[in-house]
Scaffold this motif. Structure first.
Motif, PDB file in Angstrom:
ATOM      1  N   ARG A  98       0.835  -1.210   0.000  1.00 61.94           N
ATOM      2  CA  ARG A  98       0.000   0.000   0.000  1.00 61.94           C
ATOM      3  C   ARG A  98       0.862   1.249   0.000  1.00 61.94           C
ATOM      4  O   ARG A  98       1.929   1.284   0.604  1.00 61.94           O
ATOM      5  CB  ARG A  98      -0.929  -0.008   1.209  1.00 61.94           C
ATOM      6  CG  ARG A  98      -2.006  -1.062   1.045  1.00 61.94           C
ATOM      7  CD  ARG A  98      -3.039  -1.080   2.099  1.00 61.94           C
ATOM      8  NE  ARG A  98      -3.604   0.224   2.429  1.00 61.94           N
ATOM      9  CZ  ARG A  98      -4.594   0.381   3.293  1.00 61.94           C
ATOM     10  NH1 ARG A  98      -5.130  -0.669   3.885  1.00 61.94           N
ATOM     11  NH2 ARG A  98      -5.050   1.583   3.567  1.00 61.94           N
ATOM     12  N   ASP A  99       0.376   2.291  -0.673  1.00 63.85           N
ATOM     13  CA  ASP A  99       1.073   3.568  -0.716  1.00 63.85           C
ATOM     14  C   ASP A  99       0.704   4.462   0.463  1.00 63.85           C
ATOM     15  O   ASP A  99       1.510   5.276   0.891  1.00 63.85           O
ATOM     16  CB  ASP A  99       0.736   4.316  -2.021  1.00 63.85           C
ATOM     17  CG  ASP A  99       1.278   3.613  -3.245  1.00 63.85           C
ATOM     18  OD1 ASP A  99       2.350   2.980  -3.149  1.00 63.85           O
ATOM     19  OD2 ASP A  99       0.624   3.695  -4.306  1.00 63.85           O
ATOM     20  N   ASP A 100      -0.505   4.266   0.999  1.00 73.35           N
ATOM     21  CA  ASP A 100      -1.004   5.155   2.051  1.00 73.35           C
ATOM     22  C   ASP A 100      -0.652   4.701   3.464  1.00 73.35           C
ATOM     23  O   ASP A 100      -0.732   5.479   4.403  1.00 73.35           O
ATOM     24  CB  ASP A 100      -2.519   5.326   1.933  1.00 73.35           C
ATOM     25  CG  ASP A 100      -3.267   4.017   2.078  1.00 73.35           C
ATOM     26  OD1 ASP A 100      -2.720   2.948   1.709  1.00 73.35           O
ATOM     27  OD2 ASP A 100      -4.422   4.044   2.559  1.00 73.35           O
ATOM     28  N   LYS A 101      -0.271   3.438   3.637  1.00 70.31           N
ATOM     29  CA  LYS A 101       0.074   2.886   4.949  1.00 70.31           C
ATOM     30  C   LYS A 101       1.176   1.853   4.772  1.00 70.31           C
ATOM     31  O   LYS A 101       1.291   1.239   3.712  1.00 70.31           O
ATOM     32  CB  LYS A 101      -1.135   2.188   5.591  1.00 70.31           C
ATOM     33  CG  LYS A 101      -2.276   3.097   5.930  1.00 70.31           C
ATOM     34  CD  LYS A 101      -3.398   2.311   6.572  1.00 70.31           C
ATOM     35  CE  LYS A 101      -4.552   3.243   6.892  1.00 70.31           C
ATOM     36  NZ  LYS A 101      -5.654   2.527   7.511  1.00 70.31           N
TER      37      LYS A 101
ATOM     38  N   TRP B 162       2.077  -5.304   8.872  1.00 69.49           N
ATOM     39  CA  TRP B 162       2.306  -3.877   9.171  1.00 69.49           C
ATOM     40  C   TRP B 162       3.789  -3.729   9.457  1.00 69.49           C
ATOM     41  O   TRP B 162       4.366  -4.518  10.215  1.00 69.49           O
ATOM     42  CB  TRP B 162       1.512  -3.463  10.398  1.00 69.49           C
ATOM     43  CG  TRP B 162       1.811  -2.068  10.877  1.00 69.49           C
ATOM     44  CD1 TRP B 162       2.823  -1.694  11.711  1.00 69.49           C
ATOM     45  CD2 TRP B 162       1.100  -0.886  10.570  1.00 69.49           C
ATOM     46  NE1 TRP B 162       2.792  -0.339  11.939  1.00 69.49           N
ATOM     47  CE2 TRP B 162       1.723   0.189  11.236  1.00 69.49           C
ATOM     48  CE3 TRP B 162      -0.017  -0.614   9.791  1.00 69.49           C
ATOM     49  CZ2 TRP B 162       1.282   1.494  11.148  1.00 69.49           C
ATOM     50  CZ3 TRP B 162      -0.461   0.692   9.709  1.00 69.49           C
ATOM     51  CH2 TRP B 162       0.186   1.726  10.375  1.00 69.49           C
TER      52      TRP B 162
END
Length: 134
Positions: free
Chosen positions: A100-103, A128
């Motif tokens: 993911r680019d946002d997280k 994560w």
């Protein structure tokens, strides 16, 4: 940051002591891990190691190699396809399927094979990666 298509792997030989150590940590005293006679009479035909011992190699691979330090599992979807036995040499491999680019979240293909190329674990994991300061 890990990118789609990145792959990493780790290999280790599972030892009988791994069963004992896992039991010390968890209390798992399933006869399939300790009782040769019961295990031989089962569908497995002999002693098998706990699934947590097998999948544990993925913990090290994800935390140390890909995505790397600061990584923790958010979700796993694993199928145990075949037993792992003491003396087996297992290889865990992860491949980045999505980043993911946002997280700092990565979706991984996760596979563990034994020395004969038999897949013993197959699935995916959502990870994560916590940013760590120096």
């Amino acid at each position: 940051m890990a990118g789609v298509g990145d792959i990493a792997s780790r290999t280790r030989t599972v030892q009988p002591r791994d069963i004992e150590l896992f039991t010390e940590l968890t209390g798992d005293r399933n006869p399939l891990h300790y009782d040769e006679e019961a295990a031989r009479a089962s569908r497995f035909g002999g002693i098998i190691v706990q699934g947590g011992v097998t999948s544990g190699l993925l913990n090290a691979l994800v935390a140390e190699d890909l995505p790397g330090p600061g990584s923790v599992f958010l979700h796993v979807d694993w199928d145990f396809k075949a037993p792992t036995r003491p003396g087996d040499e297992i290889t865990a491999e992860v491949e980045v399927l999505e980043a993911r680019d946002d997280k700092p979240i990565t979706r991984l293909r996760t596979t563990i094979t034994n020395q004969d190329g038999v897949v013993v674990l197959d699935g995916t994991a959502l990870v994560w990666q916590e940013p760590l300061s120096g």
